[in-house]
Structure formats: C-alpha cells, structure tokens
Design a protein around this motif. Structure first.
Motif, PDB file in Angstrom:
ATOM      1  N   LYS A 155       0.835  -1.188   0.000  1.00  0.00           N
ATOM      2  CA  LYS A 155       0.000   0.000   0.000  1.00  0.00           C
ATOM      3  C   LYS A 155       0.877   1.248   0.000  1.00  0.00           C
ATOM      4  CE  LYS A 155      -3.543  -2.369   2.752  1.00  0.00           C
ATOM      5  NZ  LYS A 155      -4.330  -2.321   4.015  1.00  0.00           N
ATOM      6  N   GLU A 156       0.260   2.395  -0.284  1.00  0.00           N
ATOM      7  CA  GLU A 156       0.999   3.656  -0.340  1.00  0.00           C
ATOM      8  C   GLU A 156       1.593   4.036   1.013  1.00  0.00           C
ATOM      9  OE1 GLU A 156       1.843   5.544  -2.855  1.00  0.00           O
ATOM     10  OE2 GLU A 156       0.895   4.197  -4.288  1.00  0.00           O
ATOM     11  N   ASN A 157       0.943   3.652   2.098  1.00  0.00           N
ATOM     12  CA  ASN A 157       1.430   4.005   3.430  1.00  0.00           C
ATOM     13  C   ASN A 157       2.505   3.059   3.957  1.00  0.00           C
ATOM     14  OD1 ASN A 157      -0.077   1.743   3.938  1.00  0.00           O
ATOM     15  ND2 ASN A 157      -1.482   2.691   5.391  1.00  0.00           N
ATOM     16  N   GLY A 158       2.931   2.117   3.129  1.00  0.00           N
ATOM     17  CA  GLY A 158       4.002   1.205   3.537  1.00  0.00           C
ATOM     18  C   GLY A 158       3.519  -0.095   4.145  1.00  0.00           C
ATOM     19  N   GLU A 159       2.228  -0.262   4.292  1.00  0.00           N
ATOM     20  CA  GLU A 159       1.703  -1.526   4.804  1.00  0.00           C
ATOM     21  C   GLU A 159       1.728  -2.578   3.695  1.00  0.00           C
ATOM     22  OE1 GLU A 159      -2.159  -0.873   6.386  1.00  0.00           O
ATOM     23  OE2 GLU A 159      -1.440   0.274   8.120  1.00  0.00           O
ATOM     24  N   CYS A 160       2.041  -3.786   4.089  1.00  0.00           N
ATOM     25  CA  CYS A 160       2.145  -4.881   3.117  1.00  0.00           C
ATOM     26  C   CYS A 160       1.244  -6.024   3.572  1.00  0.00           C
ATOM     27  CB  CYS A 160       3.591  -5.363   3.021  1.00  0.00           C
ATOM     28  SG  CYS A 160       3.847  -6.719   1.860  1.00  0.00           S
ATOM     29  N   ARG A 161       0.335  -6.438   2.717  1.00  0.00           N
ATOM     30  CA  ARG A 161      -0.584  -7.521   3.059  1.00  0.00           C
ATOM     31  C   ARG A 161       0.174  -8.841   3.126  1.00  0.00           C
ATOM     32  NH1 ARG A 161      -3.330  -7.625  -1.136  1.00  0.00           N
ATOM     33  NH2 ARG A 161      -2.953  -9.707  -1.967  1.00  0.00           N
ATOM     34  N   VAL A 162       0.081  -9.509   4.257  1.00  0.00           N
ATOM     35  CA  VAL A 162       0.790 -10.774   4.426  1.00  0.00           C
ATOM     36  C   VAL A 162      -0.139 -11.976   4.338  1.00  0.00           C
ATOM     37  CG1 VAL A 162       2.717  -9.838   5.731  1.00  0.00           C
ATOM     38  CG2 VAL A 162       0.636 -10.503   6.952  1.00  0.00           C
ATOM     39  N   ARG A 163      -1.424 -11.768   4.640  1.00  0.00           N
ATOM     40  CA  ARG A 163      -2.354 -12.877   4.495  1.00  0.00           C
ATOM     41  C   ARG A 163      -3.776 -12.360   4.555  1.00  0.00           C
ATOM     42  NH1 ARG A 163      -4.675 -15.429   8.912  1.00  0.00           N
ATOM     43  NH2 ARG A 163      -4.315 -14.428  10.916  1.00  0.00           N
ATOM     44  N   THR A 164      -4.714 -13.239   4.196  1.00  0.00           N
ATOM     45  CA  THR A 164      -6.136 -12.939   4.245  1.00  0.00           C
ATOM     46  C   THR A 164      -6.811 -13.961   5.129  1.00  0.00           C
ATOM     47  OG1 THR A 164      -6.049 -12.058   1.993  1.00  0.00           O
ATOM     48  CG2 THR A 164      -8.219 -12.602   2.867  1.00  0.00           C
ATOM     49  N   SER A 192      -2.032  -7.050   7.565  1.00  0.00           N
ATOM     50  CA  SER A 192      -0.875  -6.372   6.949  1.00  0.00           C
ATOM     51  C   SER A 192       0.203  -6.074   7.979  1.00  0.00           C
ATOM     52  CB  SER A 192      -1.306  -5.065   6.280  1.00  0.00           C
ATOM     53  OG  SER A 192      -2.252  -5.298   5.262  1.00  0.00           O
ATOM     54  N   THR A 193       1.436  -6.026   7.513  1.00  0.00           N
ATOM     55  CA  THR A 193       2.561  -5.576   8.303  1.00  0.00           C
ATOM     56  C   THR A 193       3.129  -4.326   7.641  1.00  0.00           C
ATOM     57  OG1 THR A 193       4.658  -6.238   9.324  1.00  0.00           O
ATOM     58  CG2 THR A 193       4.265  -6.971   7.066  1.00  0.00           C
ATOM     59  N   TRP A 194       4.054  -3.672   8.308  1.00  0.00           N
ATOM     60  CA  TRP A 194       4.675  -2.482   7.729  1.00  0.00           C
ATOM     61  C   TRP A 194       6.127  -2.804   7.413  1.00  0.00           C
ATOM     62  CZ3 TRP A 194       8.865   0.595   8.927  1.00  0.00           C
ATOM     63  CH2 TRP A 194       8.946   1.812   8.242  1.00  0.00           C
ATOM     64  N   ILE A 195       6.623  -2.343   6.275  1.00  0.00           N
ATOM     65  CA  ILE A 195       8.005  -2.605   5.898  1.00  0.00           C
ATOM     66  C   ILE A 195       8.754  -1.286   5.760  1.00  0.00           C
ATOM     67  CG2 ILE A 195       7.506  -4.808   4.782  1.00  0.00           C
ATOM     68  CD1 ILE A 195       7.438  -3.435   2.135  1.00  0.00           C
ATOM     69  N   PRO A 196      10.062  -1.303   5.954  1.00  0.00           N
ATOM     70  CA  PRO A 196      10.861  -0.065   5.918  1.00  0.00           C
ATOM     71  C   PRO A 196      10.737   0.672   4.580  1.00  0.00           C
ATOM     72  CG  PRO A 196      12.144  -1.886   6.813  1.00  0.00           C
ATOM     73  CD  PRO A 196      10.880  -2.480   6.269  1.00  0.00           C
ATOM     74  N   VAL A 197      10.972   1.983   4.646  1.00  0.00           N
ATOM     75  CA  VAL A 197      10.848   2.824   3.459  1.00  0.00           C
ATOM     76  C   VAL A 197      11.805   2.382   2.366  1.00  0.00           C
ATOM     77  CG1 VAL A 197      11.069   5.180   2.574  1.00  0.00           C
ATOM     78  CG2 VAL A 197      10.022   4.775   4.813  1.00  0.00           C
ATOM     79  N   TRP A 198      13.034   2.039   2.743  1.00  0.00           N
ATOM     80  CA  TRP A 198      14.019   1.651   1.732  1.00  0.00           C
ATOM     81  C   TRP A 198      13.585   0.393   0.985  1.00  0.00           C
ATOM     82  CZ3 TRP A 198      16.100  -3.191   1.970  1.00  0.00           C
ATOM     83  CH2 TRP A 198      16.093  -3.841   3.206  1.00  0.00           C
ATOM     84  N   LEU A 199      12.878  -0.516   1.684  1.00  0.00           N
ATOM     85  CA  LEU A 199      12.406  -1.731   1.023  1.00  0.00           C
ATOM     86  C   LEU A 199      11.181  -1.428   0.149  1.00  0.00           C
ATOM     87  CD1 LEU A 199      12.743  -4.712   0.564  1.00  0.00           C
ATOM     88  CD2 LEU A 199      11.469  -5.174   2.671  1.00  0.00           C
ATOM     89  N   GLN A 200      10.366  -0.480   0.594  1.00  0.00           N
ATOM     90  CA  GLN A 200       9.256  -0.045  -0.249  1.00  0.00           C
ATOM     91  C   GLN A 200       9.772   0.490  -1.586  1.00  0.00           C
ATOM     92  OE1 GLN A 200       6.538   2.669   1.793  1.00  0.00           O
ATOM     93  NE2 GLN A 200       7.211   1.861   3.771  1.00  0.00           N
ATOM     94  N   GLU A 201      10.835   1.285  -1.494  1.00  0.00           N
ATOM     95  CA  GLU A 201      11.417   1.860  -2.712  1.00  0.00           C
ATOM     96  C   GLU A 201      11.992   0.782  -3.610  1.00  0.00           C
ATOM     97  OE1 GLU A 201      14.240   4.625  -1.206  1.00  0.00           O
ATOM     98  OE2 GLU A 201      12.724   6.128  -0.637  1.00  0.00           O
ATOM     99  N   ARG A 202      12.615  -0.249  -3.010  1.00  0.00           N
ATOM    100  CA  ARG A 202      13.182  -1.341  -3.801  1.00  0.00           C
ATOM    101  C   ARG A 202      12.066  -2.094  -4.545  1.00  0.00           C
ATOM    102  NH1 ARG A 202      16.888  -1.565  -6.357  1.00  0.00           N
ATOM    103  NH2 ARG A 202      16.718  -3.850  -6.511  1.00  0.00           N
ATOM    104  N   ILE A 203      10.948  -2.306  -3.874  1.00  0.00           N
ATOM    105  CA  ILE A 203       9.835  -3.020  -4.506  1.00  0.00           C
ATOM    106  C   ILE A 203       9.294  -2.222  -5.683  1.00  0.00           C
ATOM    107  CG2 ILE A 203       7.452  -3.796  -4.156  1.00  0.00           C
ATOM    108  CD1 ILE A 203       8.253  -4.541  -1.289  1.00  0.00           C
ATOM    109  N   ARG A 204       9.118  -0.925  -5.475  1.00  0.00           N
ATOM    110  CA  ARG A 204       8.579  -0.089  -6.562  1.00  0.00           C
ATOM    111  C   ARG A 204       9.583   0.045  -7.702  1.00  0.00           C
ATOM    112  NH1 ARG A 204       6.565   2.949  -1.842  1.00  0.00           N
ATOM    113  NH2 ARG A 204       4.320   2.479  -1.670  1.00  0.00           N
ATOM    114  N   GLU A 205      10.856   0.008  -7.364  1.00  0.00           N
ATOM    115  CA  GLU A 205      11.888   0.063  -8.398  1.00  0.00           C
ATOM    116  C   GLU A 205      11.876  -1.211  -9.236  1.00  0.00           C
ATOM    117  OE1 GLU A 205      14.803   1.995 -10.539  1.00  0.00           O
ATOM    118  OE2 GLU A 205      13.624   2.779  -8.858  1.00  0.00           O
ATOM    119  N   ARG A 206      11.608  -2.320  -8.597  1.00  0.00           N
ATOM    120  CA  ARG A 206      11.590  -3.606  -9.312  1.00  0.00           C
ATOM    121  C   ARG A 206      10.405  -3.679 -10.275  1.00  0.00           C
ATOM    122  NH1 ARG A 206      15.116  -7.342  -7.646  1.00  0.00           N
ATOM    123  NH2 ARG A 206      13.967  -8.895  -8.843  1.00  0.00           N
ATOM    124  N   THR A 207       9.302  -3.013  -9.935  1.00  0.00           N
ATOM    125  CA  THR A 207       8.144  -3.047 -10.830  1.00  0.00           C
ATOM    126  C   THR A 207       8.445  -2.373 -12.171  1.00  0.00           C
ATOM    127  OG1 THR A 207       7.259  -0.978  -9.909  1.00  0.00           O
ATOM    128  CG2 THR A 207       6.554  -3.036  -8.884  1.00  0.00           C
TER     129      THR A 207
END
Length: 409
Positions: A264-273, A281-296
């Motif tokens: 999500k935009e706020n850094g939360e990451c869905r881990v399960r339903t 959801s859990t929250w992941i560090p900003v630097w990892l958020q950037e890495r994920i968006r860079e990979r896309t």
C-alpha cells in the motif's frame, strides 16, 4: 474375501530369481527389479476354504481382473461377467481406483496444488500396494493391510506419522460416503519416539542480525562476482528476495510470486487474508518499499518475474537453489539454513521489540499457543514474569546459616 496375488519363480527363471521365491507387484515396481515370465499365483479363502491356485498368467493386471470374479476354488475359472449398474446403490462395491479418483476430485475443490500433489504421491503408492495384494475393491482393506502399508514406506517415524494422517483422511472420506462398513485405520495408533517429541517441542532457530549481514554482504560481492552464476537473476535480486522474506514473514511461495498490489501507499504490506476475507498487513521499511517499486519498473507487477509454468513447486525450487548457493558461499552454519528460518527471524525481531504474542500470532497465521511454544525465548515479558514469580515465591522461605569452611580465609 481377500485373495492375495504373488509370483512364484521357477528354477529356470529368466531373471535369475531363486526357485520358489515369491514376489509381489508392489515389489516388482521398484527401480532395478529384474522381470521374468514366471506365473502369478493366488492364495486366500473362498467360501470358507483356504487354497492356492495358479492364474496361468504373467501380467498383474490380467491376473487381478481374473481373480476378481472367482467364486470358489473348484472347477473351471468363470469368465469375467460384464459390469452392470447395481440394482441397489447401497450394495455397490467401490473399486480402489474409483475411490482414489473421487477423493482427488474432492481435494481439488478445497486444497492447494502443493497439498494435492503430496496426497497424489501417497495415493499412487496405495494403488500399487492394493494391486500387489490383488485387491480390487476398497472394502478389502483390513487393519493389518494398513500396518503393512506403513511398514512398506521405509521412512522415519515422524514422516510415517504425517503420511498415516493422509491415509486416515482418505479412509474417513470413504467412510463418510458409506463405502466402507468399517474404517480399517480406526485401530491404527500413531507411533512416536522420544526424539520426535523433542523435535516437535524444540524452539525454532531464527537467523541472527550477524547472519543477515553476512548474507547481504555475500549477495553484493561473492554471489555477484563476475563469472559466477550467470543467470537472469543476480546478487541484488537475491538480496531483495531475502529482505522481503525477513520483513514480511511470507513463505517462499508467496515471496516468489510477490505482486506489487500487496504493498500500500502508506508502507503496509498484506501478508495474508483471513477466512472471513479480512486482510492482515505488516509495515516494511521505506528503503524496502522503494526497492519493490523500483523492481516493478523492470519486471512489472510480479517483482520477481512472471512464469510460464503454474507449478509453484517449480517456481520455488529456482529460488531454493539460489539460496543454497549463497549459503554455501557464506557458510559454515551452526544450524542448517532454510528459507523458513526467515519466517522465524520475522517473529524474533517483532517479539524482541515488545510486539505482543497475540499480534505476532495474527501476522504469522498461528495461534498464541504455537507462538509461545516455539518462540518462548524471544518473548521478553515471559522471562520477566517468571523471574518476578520466583522472587516472590522464595523471598520468605527458610535458608541455611552460612558457615565458613575450616582452613579458608
């Protein structure tokens, strides 16, 4: 009625098996078995009379079909009767092949593909074992057959226990359909060893911060070194794979098929339903958020690439092999490294930071009891609570007078 089939070998056996040696179909399916043209015999009880008789055949399939229609040991063998629909459905006997086929169809509606694959392997073994016994119908199985089937696996007790759970589930399904008068697995007790019980209660071993540092360093230098492992994915890709595994606690199949929609935009990451449809959801560090968006930008929504195959086992095996190469470069390891230890690391980091056991259990999809059982040493309030209890318990209890030992200053 239970008729057993076996091949009795002749003195002139083409494969060189000893004279009068008996082998079964299950045994002959093993790799390396030397086949021959010795005749298949049948033994068992028909109409209260026990006897043995040759089928005059060398093919297991033809022999099974033949003995399925035997009524007695006397006279000529009757020709197989044509299959007709039963007049009374309740009296219809279900073949082993039909039972297995229907159970697989039942699993397909409610189980994951990997689970169905594991069940399929064991059910194939059950089919082979039935053929080796000459069983055509599933109601021919008796408790002693189940026990001997378990012995035939030749695996350690802990593995046999898991496989037996699958066998019991299969026969419970047959019983619920009223295809069996009695469930042959009801009298089968599970085997447990002291070592197995200790293993079940053993604490999970997460990676330490130093271990993670060592891995990330190897990704950047050793794994990515020129001339090593020239593949589509390099050391940086593997570092991202490890980071997402650690900071989300996702299993390897979920990481390998990670889609950017989880973030999500706020850094939360869905881990399960949950079963109720709610997202955890859990929250992941900003630097990892950037890495994920860079990979896309390079790989699209599936940040570790799309796949031609839908077989999740094939997809995850690719990353398991990469991780094994990395661990070989930055070893040795006190405990065998596996991807699932990243999940333990996720739990360790949260518990050490004071996250409640309830919240950690919710993120992992486990119960609080399971988390306390396997991650107890990483729960700070547990030790603090125990220390306080012990201090209060022994404060006012009697204690001996301290007397100095003779000759000691």
């Amino acid at each position: 009625m239970a008729i057993n089939l076996y091949r009795r070998h002749r003195a002139e056996c083409e494969a060189g098996h000893p004279e009068q040696f008996r082998s079964g179909e299950f045994e002959e399916r093993k790799k390396g078995w030397k086949h021959c043209a010795c005749l298949i015999h049948a033994s068992g009880t028909l109409k209260g009379k026990f006897s043995r008789k040759t089928t005059g055949l060398t093919d297991w399939g033809q022999a099974r079909e033949l003995v399925a229609h035997w009524k007695s040991w006397d006279g000529e063998l009757p020709a197989p009767a044509p299959e007709l629909p039963p007049a009374v459905p309740s009296a219809y006997r279900i073949t082993v092949e039909r039972a297995v086929r229907d159970y697989k169809s039942e699993l397909a509606d409610s189980h994951a593909m990997t689970t169905i694959r594991g069940y399929g392997y064991l059910l194939t073994e059950l089919l082979d074992f039935s053929r080796s016994r000459g069983y055509v119908y599933i109601d021919q199985w008796q408790p002693f057959d189940v026990r001997e089937f378990r012995v035939s696996w030749g695996v350690k007790i802990s593995t046999a226990t898991k496989k037996m759970a699958t066998v019991k589930a299969f026969f419970r399904y047959l019983e619920s359909n009223r295809w069996l008068k009695e469930n042959p697995t009801k009298l089968i007790r599970e085997k447990h060893t002291r070592k197995e019980r200790e293993g079940e209660n053993a604490p999970r071993i997460p990676f330490s911060d130093d271990d993670l540092t060592r891995m990330f360093s190897a990704c950047a230098s050793q794994y990515a070194a020129k001339g090593k492992y020239r593949r589509r994915w390099d050391g940086q890709d593997l570092a991202d794979f490890i980071a997402i595994s650690v900071y989300t606690g996702l299993r390897i199949s979920d990481v390998a098929t990670f889609h950017v929609d989880r973030l999500k935009e706020n850094g939360e990451c869905r881990v399960r339903t949950t079963k109720g449809g709610n997202h955890i959801s859990t929250w992941i560090p900003v630097w990892l958020q950037e890495r994920i968006r860079e990979r896309t930008k390079e790989h699209g929504g599936l940040i570790f690439g799309s796949h031609q195959t839908k077989d999740i086992c094939v997809i995850t095996d690719v990353w398991r092999r990469k991780l094994d190469k990395l661990w070989a470069l930055c070893g040795p390891w006190a405990a065998n490294p596996t991807h699932h230890r990243f999940r333990h690391t996720f739990a360790r980091i949260l518990l050490q930071r004071g996250v409640s056991v309830q919240d950690v259990a919710e993120l992992l999809g486990n119960t609080e009891k399971v988390v306390r059982k396997h991650y107890a040493e990483w729960v700070p309030e547990r030790q603090a609570r125990l220390t306080e209890i012990l201090q209060q318990a022994f404060t006012d209890k009697p204690k001996p007078n301290v007397i100095a030992f003779p000759g000691r200053s």
